[in-house]
Design an enzyme around this catalytic site. Structure first.
Site, PDB file in Angstrom:
ATOM      1  N   LYS A 268       0.623  -1.291   0.272  1.00  0.00           N
ATOM      2  CA  LYS A 268      -0.179   0.345  -0.071  1.00  0.00           C
ATOM      3  C   LYS A 268       0.901   1.202  -0.535  1.00  0.00           C
ATOM      4  O   LYS A 268       1.847   1.374   0.264  1.00  0.00           O
ATOM      5  CB  LYS A 268      -0.446  -0.467   1.081  1.00  0.00           C
ATOM      6  CG  LYS A 268      -1.944  -1.128   2.285  1.00  0.00           C
ATOM      7  CD  LYS A 268      -2.810  -1.782  -0.130  1.00  0.00           C
ATOM      8  CE  LYS A 268      -3.749  -2.926  -0.063  1.00  0.00           C
ATOM      9  NZ  LYS A 268      -4.327  -3.104   0.900  1.00  0.00           N
TER      10      LYS A 268
HETATM   11  C1  LIG Z   1      -5.201  -4.221   1.446  1.00  0.00           C
HETATM   12  C2  LIG Z   1      -6.454  -4.540   1.368  1.00  0.00           C
HETATM   13  C3  LIG Z   1      -7.511  -4.497   2.506  1.00  0.00           C
HETATM   14  C4  LIG Z   1      -6.982  -5.177   3.268  1.00  0.00           C
HETATM   15  O1  LIG Z   1      -6.067  -4.703   4.416  1.00  0.00           O
HETATM   16  P1  LIG Z   1      -4.737  -5.749   4.868  1.00  0.00           P
HETATM   17  O2  LIG Z   1      -3.735  -4.764   6.020  1.00  0.00           O
HETATM   18  O3  LIG Z   1      -4.417  -6.785   4.458  1.00  0.00           O
HETATM   19  O4  LIG Z   1      -5.649  -6.385   6.408  1.00  0.00           O
HETATM   20  C5  LIG Z   1      -8.953  -4.470   2.815  1.00  0.00           C
HETATM   21  N1  LIG Z   1      -9.579  -3.777   1.572  1.00  0.00           N
HETATM   22  C6  LIG Z   1      -8.613  -3.192   0.807  1.00  0.00           C
HETATM   23  C7  LIG Z   1      -9.393  -3.055  -0.659  1.00  0.00           C
HETATM   24  C8  LIG Z   1      -7.603  -3.584   0.077  1.00  0.00           C
HETATM   25  O5  LIG Z   1      -6.896  -3.535  -0.810  1.00  0.00           O
END
Ligand SMILES: *Cc1c(COP(=O)(O)O)cnc(C)c1O
Length: 399
Positions: A180
């Site tokens: 991210k």
């Molecule tokens: C990455 C992601 C999540 C979950 O995040 P984590 O930190 O991996 O638990 C939820 N929704 C979307 C759209 C994501 O890209």
């Protein structure tokens, strides 16, 4: 190898973590509230509650909204499974609605059609980093008295009609997974302007326990007029420093200080990361403008996306090559492409437990067959972007 995504960690990030390791608190120290405050200020929200994943952030949101058994939560299928799973964690039913054919974002008209007396919330997912149509969603949510939730795991730093993501919904979830925009290793956060939600999520991330004497209940919650029994009278009167109360069933979803220190340092670079992602997106868009074969997703005039992903659509059947073949060829040329996402309602879990099926979201299902995520991360050079552009054109168009 040019991967589809990659974190950017500098010496100052490493120093921030090492500093925490040398200090007194590895968890629940000063870095978590510092990170929360800085993040809230960054997105213009009143409160930020840090947790240990984006999934935990979404779960905390469902709990803050008191979503539970018998409730329905509307969610798009083109997303990571956690966007829907959070409703299931609390015993509710996700209701999948279709997406806009150009942006693949949740379609407000489809949301409106899916609302029933059981609907409690809509989870809008800013897929690829492009904000959803929040004015339209807000209008629908207000009229039906349901909550508007933003899954902004792709979109920190994005804006909608000039307003930052983080303030556009009642509650907004972020993720700090390494792929991210900014990372804490694993981590997540919810921003909100609502103090009741913020307090509920703070309780939820730490076992439903409070140590705040002003909130001690004794037995009051069960029977407002009840006289505390001997145990509660003495415990509350004594005000011992060990005393705490568990008011609800929570989890350990706390973000450690080590991770928050990394997040705080990364946050200072968010604007620069987003700016570089926008440059890369513009380079891709210009390059693919002239081809009819490689089609980037649409961008609305009201959006300034944060570009977590750069997704293109290729009609693989028409070009006579399978997606697997194209991805294999890219891999041989040192390029890691990906597919985001397999429509969530087609996952065996949802088919088995919620009766979802092919045909339920035709726009999403058709789009899925054509999706390909190209490499996108701040450290990518222009030359690497051009390498990807040439390889994709050759692999998909045979030119
Ligand atoms: C990455 C992601 C999540 C979950 O995040 P984590 O930190 O991996 O638990 C939820 N929704 C979307 C759209 C994501 O890209």
């Amino acid at each position: 190898m040019i991967p589809y995504g990659k974190q950017s960690i500098d010496d100052d990030d490493i120093a921030a973590v090492v500093n925490t390791l040398r200090g007194d608190w590895l968890t629940q120290g000063p870095a978590v509230p510092a990170f929360e405050e800085a993040f809230a200020a960054k997105v213009g929200a009143k409160y930020a509650v840090a947790v240990n994943s984006g999934t935990a952030a979404l779960h905390a949101i469902m709990r803050a909204l008191k979503v539970g058994q018998g409730d329905e939560v509307i969610v798009p299928p083109i997303t990571f499974t956690a966007s829907a799973n959070c409703a299931v964690f609390e015993g509710a039913t996700p209701v999948f609605v279709d997406v806009d054919p150009e942006t693949l974002l949740i379609d407000p008209a489809a949301v409106e059609r899916a609302i029933t007396p059981r609907t409690r919330a809509v989870v809008a997912v800013d897929y690829t980093g492009h904000p959803c149509d929040y004015d339209a969603l807000r209008e629908i949510a207000s009229r039906h008295k349901i909550a508007l939730v933003a899954d902004a795991c792709h979109s920190p730093g994005a804006s909608y009609k000039g307003r930052p993501v983080g303030t556009l919904a009642d509650l907004t979830a972020f993720s700090f997974h390494p792929v991210k925009h900014i990372t804490t290793g694993e981590g997540g956060l919810v921003s909100t302007d609502n103090p009741i939600y913020a307090e509920a999520m703070r309780d939820f991330r730490t076992h439903g326990i409070t140590k705040d004497p002003a909130r001690f209940l004794g037995l009051k919650e069960d029977a407002p007029d009840a006289k505390p029994d001997a145990f509660f009278s003495s415990a509350i009167a004594e005000q011992g420093p060990w005393y705490y109360e568990m008011h609800s069933l929570g989890y350990n979803y706390r973000m450690p200080d080590i991770n928050a220190a990394l997040g705080l340092n990364q946050l200072r670079k968010l604007d620069a990361f987003v700016a570089r992602r926008r440059e890369i997106a513009a380079r891709y868009q210009t390059a693919f403008e002239s081809t009819k074969v490689v089609r980037p997703l649409g961008v609305r005039e009201w959006a300034n996306p944060a570009w977590h992903l750069f997704v293109v659509r290729i009609d693989f059947a028409a070009v006579g090559r399978t997606r697997t073949e194209v991805m294999q060829e890219l891999r041989e040329r040192g390029i890691g492409a990906q597919v985001h996402y397999i429509p969530v309602h087609l996952q065996p879990f949802y088919r088995r437990h919620f009766g979802t099926a092919l045909g339920q979201c035709p726009v999403a299902e058709t789009a899925y067959l054509e999706l390909l995520s190209l490499p996108m991360y701040p450290a990518m050079s222009d030359a690497e972007v051009d390498t990807v552009i040439n390889a994709v054109n050759e692999a998909a168009c045979g030119k």
